[in-house]
Scaffold this motif. Structure first.
Motif, PDB file in Angstrom:
ATOM      1  N   CYS A  19       0.834  -1.360   0.024  1.00  0.00           N
ATOM      2  CA  CYS A  19      -0.024   0.095   0.002  1.00  0.00           C
ATOM      3  C   CYS A  19       0.727   1.258   0.003  1.00  0.00           C
ATOM      4  CB  CYS A  19      -0.907  -0.133   1.296  1.00  0.00           C
ATOM      5  SG  CYS A  19      -1.512   1.379   1.507  1.00  0.00           S
ATOM      6  N   GLY A  20       0.776   1.796  -1.239  1.00  0.00           N
ATOM      7  CA  GLY A  20       1.880   2.962  -1.377  1.00  0.00           C
ATOM      8  C   GLY A  20       1.517   4.259  -0.261  1.00  0.00           C
ATOM      9  N   PRO A  21       0.401   4.623   0.026  1.00  0.00           N
ATOM     10  CA  PRO A  21      -0.131   5.760   0.981  1.00  0.00           C
ATOM     11  C   PRO A  21       0.373   5.098   2.042  1.00  0.00           C
ATOM     12  CG  PRO A  21      -1.841   5.418  -0.822  1.00  0.00           C
ATOM     13  CD  PRO A  21      -1.034   4.319  -1.091  1.00  0.00           C
ATOM     14  N   CYS A  22       0.352   3.756   2.779  1.00  0.00           N
ATOM     15  CA  CYS A  22       0.687   3.373   3.944  1.00  0.00           C
ATOM     16  C   CYS A  22       2.123   3.672   4.430  1.00  0.00           C
ATOM     17  CB  CYS A  22       0.365   2.019   4.149  1.00  0.00           C
ATOM     18  SG  CYS A  22      -1.253   1.447   3.753  1.00  0.00           S
ATOM     19  N   VAL A  23       2.948   3.159   3.263  1.00  0.00           N
ATOM     20  CA  VAL A  23       4.431   3.344   3.219  1.00  0.00           C
ATOM     21  C   VAL A  23       4.865   4.783   3.474  1.00  0.00           C
ATOM     22  CG1 VAL A  23       6.591   2.890   2.310  1.00  0.00           C
ATOM     23  CG2 VAL A  23       4.727   1.070   2.459  1.00  0.00           C
ATOM     24  N   ALA A  24       4.140   5.764   2.667  1.00  0.00           N
ATOM     25  CA  ALA A  24       4.452   7.251   2.641  1.00  0.00           C
ATOM     26  C   ALA A  24       4.296   7.693   3.704  1.00  0.00           C
ATOM     27  CB  ALA A  24       3.530   7.861   1.565  1.00  0.00           C
ATOM     28  N   GLU A  25       3.333   7.124   4.664  1.00  0.00           N
ATOM     29  CA  GLU A  25       2.984   8.089   5.832  1.00  0.00           C
ATOM     30  C   GLU A  25       3.738   7.471   7.126  1.00  0.00           C
ATOM     31  OE1 GLU A  25      -1.652   9.192   5.412  1.00  0.00           O
ATOM     32  OE2 GLU A  25      -1.036   7.479   6.751  1.00  0.00           O
ATOM     33  N   MET A  26       4.685   6.349   6.884  1.00  0.00           N
ATOM     34  CA  MET A  26       5.336   5.759   7.948  1.00  0.00           C
ATOM     35  C   MET A  26       6.323   6.819   8.853  1.00  0.00           C
ATOM     36  SD  MET A  26       4.935   1.613   7.261  1.00  0.00           S
ATOM     37  CE  MET A  26       5.032   1.073   8.786  1.00  0.00           C
ATOM     38  N   VAL A  62       0.611   0.849  17.209  1.00  0.00           N
ATOM     39  CA  VAL A  62       0.645  -0.531  17.097  1.00  0.00           C
ATOM     40  C   VAL A  62       0.177  -0.738  15.674  1.00  0.00           C
ATOM     41  CG1 VAL A  62      -0.835  -2.687  17.533  1.00  0.00           C
ATOM     42  CG2 VAL A  62      -0.332  -1.017  19.438  1.00  0.00           C
ATOM     43  N   GLY A  63       1.112  -1.183  14.777  1.00  0.00           N
ATOM     44  CA  GLY A  63       0.735  -1.374  13.573  1.00  0.00           C
ATOM     45  C   GLY A  63       0.055  -3.003  13.132  1.00  0.00           C
ATOM     46  N   ILE A  64      -0.837  -2.842  12.398  1.00  0.00           N
ATOM     47  CA  ILE A  64      -1.497  -4.303  11.839  1.00  0.00           C
ATOM     48  C   ILE A  64      -1.459  -4.352  10.249  1.00  0.00           C
ATOM     49  CG2 ILE A  64      -3.680  -5.658  12.031  1.00  0.00           C
ATOM     50  CD1 ILE A  64      -4.567  -4.174  14.342  1.00  0.00           C
ATOM     51  N   ASN A  65      -0.566  -5.119  10.120  1.00  0.00           N
ATOM     52  CA  ASN A  65      -0.368  -5.431   8.834  1.00  0.00           C
ATOM     53  C   ASN A  65      -1.212  -6.637   8.115  1.00  0.00           C
ATOM     54  OD1 ASN A  65       1.167  -7.311   6.598  1.00  0.00           O
ATOM     55  ND2 ASN A  65       2.468  -5.423   6.482  1.00  0.00           N
ATOM     56  N   SER A  66      -1.636  -6.298   6.726  1.00  0.00           N
ATOM     57  CA  SER A  66      -2.443  -7.486   6.223  1.00  0.00           C
ATOM     58  C   SER A  66      -1.819  -7.178   4.694  1.00  0.00           C
ATOM     59  CB  SER A  66      -3.810  -6.826   6.197  1.00  0.00           C
ATOM     60  OG  SER A  66      -4.654  -7.672   5.232  1.00  0.00           O
ATOM     61  N   GLY A  67      -1.696  -8.654   4.633  1.00  0.00           N
ATOM     62  CA  GLY A  67      -1.045  -8.880   2.938  1.00  0.00           C
ATOM     63  C   GLY A  67       0.298  -9.271   2.773  1.00  0.00           C
ATOM     64  N   PHE A 123      -7.096   1.052   2.923  1.00  0.00           N
ATOM     65  CA  PHE A 123      -5.868   1.125   3.815  1.00  0.00           C
ATOM     66  C   PHE A 123      -4.964   2.377   3.282  1.00  0.00           C
ATOM     67  CE2 PHE A 123      -6.658  -3.235   4.180  1.00  0.00           C
ATOM     68  CZ  PHE A 123      -5.802  -3.847   5.300  1.00  0.00           C
ATOM     69  N   PRO A 124      -4.409   2.983   4.250  1.00  0.00           N
ATOM     70  CA  PRO A 124      -4.403   2.981   5.528  1.00  0.00           C
ATOM     71  C   PRO A 124      -5.733   3.240   6.230  1.00  0.00           C
ATOM     72  CG  PRO A 124      -3.103   4.915   4.945  1.00  0.00           C
ATOM     73  CD  PRO A 124      -3.827   4.271   3.542  1.00  0.00           C
ATOM     74  N   THR A 125      -5.997   2.894   7.251  1.00  0.00           N
ATOM     75  CA  THR A 125      -6.714   2.957   8.023  1.00  0.00           C
ATOM     76  C   THR A 125      -6.324   3.137   9.665  1.00  0.00           C
ATOM     77  OG1 THR A 125      -8.757   2.179   7.223  1.00  0.00           O
ATOM     78  CG2 THR A 125      -8.959   2.309   9.402  1.00  0.00           C
ATOM     79  N   LYS A 126      -6.489   4.358  10.315  1.00  0.00           N
ATOM     80  CA  LYS A 126      -5.732   4.535  11.517  1.00  0.00           C
ATOM     81  C   LYS A 126      -7.300   4.865  12.727  1.00  0.00           C
ATOM     82  CE  LYS A 126      -1.739   6.636   9.944  1.00  0.00           C
ATOM     83  NZ  LYS A 126      -1.727   6.304   8.531  1.00  0.00           N
ATOM     84  N   PHE A 127      -6.593   4.136  13.964  1.00  0.00           N
ATOM     85  CA  PHE A 127      -7.464   4.376  15.056  1.00  0.00           C
ATOM     86  C   PHE A 127      -6.962   4.952  16.277  1.00  0.00           C
ATOM     87  CE2 PHE A 127      -9.663   1.084  12.839  1.00  0.00           C
ATOM     88  CZ  PHE A 127     -11.071   1.313  13.116  1.00  0.00           C
ATOM     89  N   ILE A 128      -7.495   6.065  16.569  1.00  0.00           N
ATOM     90  CA  ILE A 128      -6.920   6.860  17.925  1.00  0.00           C
ATOM     91  C   ILE A 128      -7.578   6.344  19.060  1.00  0.00           C
ATOM     92  CG2 ILE A 128      -6.358   9.062  18.866  1.00  0.00           C
ATOM     93  CD1 ILE A 128      -6.151  10.323  16.098  1.00  0.00           C
ATOM     94  N   ILE A 129      -6.847   5.832  20.078  1.00  0.00           N
ATOM     95  CA  ILE A 129      -7.436   5.259  21.198  1.00  0.00           C
ATOM     96  C   ILE A 129      -7.025   6.173  22.421  1.00  0.00           C
ATOM     97  CG2 ILE A 129      -8.034   3.258  22.539  1.00  0.00           C
ATOM     98  CD1 ILE A 129      -8.469   3.063  19.734  1.00  0.00           C
ATOM     99  N   ASP A 130      -8.037   6.594  23.246  1.00  0.00           N
ATOM    100  CA  ASP A 130      -7.570   7.379  24.598  1.00  0.00           C
ATOM    101  C   ASP A 130      -7.042   6.607  25.590  1.00  0.00           C
ATOM    102  OD1 ASP A 130      -9.576   6.192  26.033  1.00  0.00           O
ATOM    103  OD2 ASP A 130     -10.970   8.235  25.793  1.00  0.00           O
TER     104      ASP A 130
END
Length: 394
Positions: free
Chosen positions: A292-299, A316-321, A361-368
């Motif tokens: 996923c190009g956008p995923c890698v670009a943001e890392m 926490v990264g969760i990789n798929s694929g 992808f990417p999908t991000k969750f912010i947890i408090d």
């Protein structure tokens, strides 16, 4: 004595009959016979019981004069998607975008068929600029044929318009093409959702509902309504289970909800990870893939946040694929030393992508710090980073 011998003979015949029937019931052989006029080149597929990586070659099916036969064994009911070589129905582009493909991947350019133990399926039709060919032989494939006969012509029209758009630099013409495509797209979604409503006993309805959700082509409310109509007789099958998990994910990942439990050994070092251990800090869950190009670009920006706010934030990264080996090599090379989990059947039966209803992808969750979901972000993470910045600087 003769009467006793007759009884023995009857028992022996009955036993043989039982053994033969039982052998047939345990026969995992699946046969697909095809006769598709105009089909050129061989066909390719990925066997449901084999493990592949993104670089593993697919298995092939030899085609001669449009006819082919596949005989194999399968352990359970599975969807096969069978692709042609690029001598067959596909949507080639006149201009290939940098880093992109030379064609549009459309469903109507492949054969869809349910494979199951003991099934003998036939597929007939024609290959023009799409596969106007559909399977038959049991209820699963009859249902699949019914929906694909409805949808394939519309997918083909949209694919042809997309290709046409690449052949013109006239902006007015492009806009006209886009309007036509949008009209067909809306018609296709209406047709498909009505088909699911009217065919709740077909397993293909569950498959297409999952696909609609994955592509965010319907709202969560529409998805829940359609799922409620599906027959629970389908509940033992993976297609139904995938939708059920996503529907549960809609409810469990709403803003303000406690983050779904994650306790797993699907880590790069095999040690147990429990998300509850992170309470007291903000958590950024990042669903990503090397593909996923956008995923890698943001890392690099994710890395910068992790280092800047190491006392307040855990990533926490969760990789798929991707394979474990590929992930390890990638993160070590780039110094991405935060916790990585893997959402794939090789490493866990817990499908985090479905459980969190990840639809892109990417999908991000912010947890408090209390373990509640603050916000979900799909696609580019600039808004996510802005919110994180404001939360971490309070």
């Amino acid at each position: 004595m003769k009467h006793f011998h007759n009884i023995l003979l009857i028992c022996f015949v009955t036993l043989m009959s039982f053994q033969q029937n039982n052998a047939q019931n345990n026969d995992n052989t699946f046969t697909l016979s095809g006769d598709i006029k105009g089909l050129k080149g061989n066909l390719y597929y990925r066997h449901p019981d084999k493990e592949y990586t993104r670089t593993t070659p697919s298995d092939s099916i030899i085609v001669k004069d449009g006819k082919f036969k596949l005989t194999t064994t399968v352990s359970k009911l599975s969807m096969l998607r069978i692709y042609p070589s690029f001598k067959g129905p596909d949507k080639k582009l006149s201009k290939i975008p940098k880093g992109g493909r030379g064609y549009f991947p459309v469903k109507c350019a492949l054969i869809m068929v349910y494979a199951s133990p003991g099934a003998n399926i036939t597929i007939k039709g024609e290959a023009t600029d799409f596969f106007d060919a559909y399977p038959s032989g049991n209820a699963f494939n009859d249902g699949l044929a019914k929906v694909n006969k409805l949808m394939y012509p519309m997918y083909n029209d949209m694919g042809n318009l997309a290709v046409e758009s690449t052949y013109t630099d006239d902006e007015a013409k492009k806009e006209e093409i886009n309007k036509k495509s949008e009209t067909i797209f809306k018609k296709s979604i209406d047709a498909l959702t009505n088909h699911i409503r009217n065919n709740p006993n077909d397993l293909a309805s569950a498959w297409y509902l999952n696909d609609l959700m994955l592509r965010t082509q319907i709202t969560n409310e529409e998805a829940e309504e359609l799922f409620s109509l599906l027959s629970t007789d389908l509940s033992e099958y993976p297609d139904y289970k995938d939708v059920a998990t996503r529907i549960q994910g809609i409810k469990e990942t709403a803003d303000g909800s406690p983050v779904p439990s994650i306790k797993t050994n699907a880590t790069l070092n095999g040690e147990t990870f429990d998300i509850n251990s992170l309470k007291g800090k903000y958590v950024l869950i990042d669903f990503w893939g090397i593909w996923c190009g956008p995923c890698v670009a943001e890392m690099p920006e994710v890395k910068a946040f992790q280092e800047k706010y190491k006392d307040k934030l855990v990533v926490v990264g969760i990789n798929s694929g991707d394979t474990k080996e590929k992930i390890q090599k990638f993160v070590e090379k780039n110094g991405y030393n935060w916790q990585q989990l893997m959402s794939d059947k090789n490493n866990t039966s817990d499908n985090f992508v479905n459980r969190f209803n990840v639809q892109g992808f990417p999908t991000k969750f912010i947890i408090d710090p209390k373990g509640k979901i603050v916000k979900r972000y799909v696609g580019g993470g600039e808004e996510a980073f802005n919110l994180l910045e404001s939360l971490l600087n309070k």
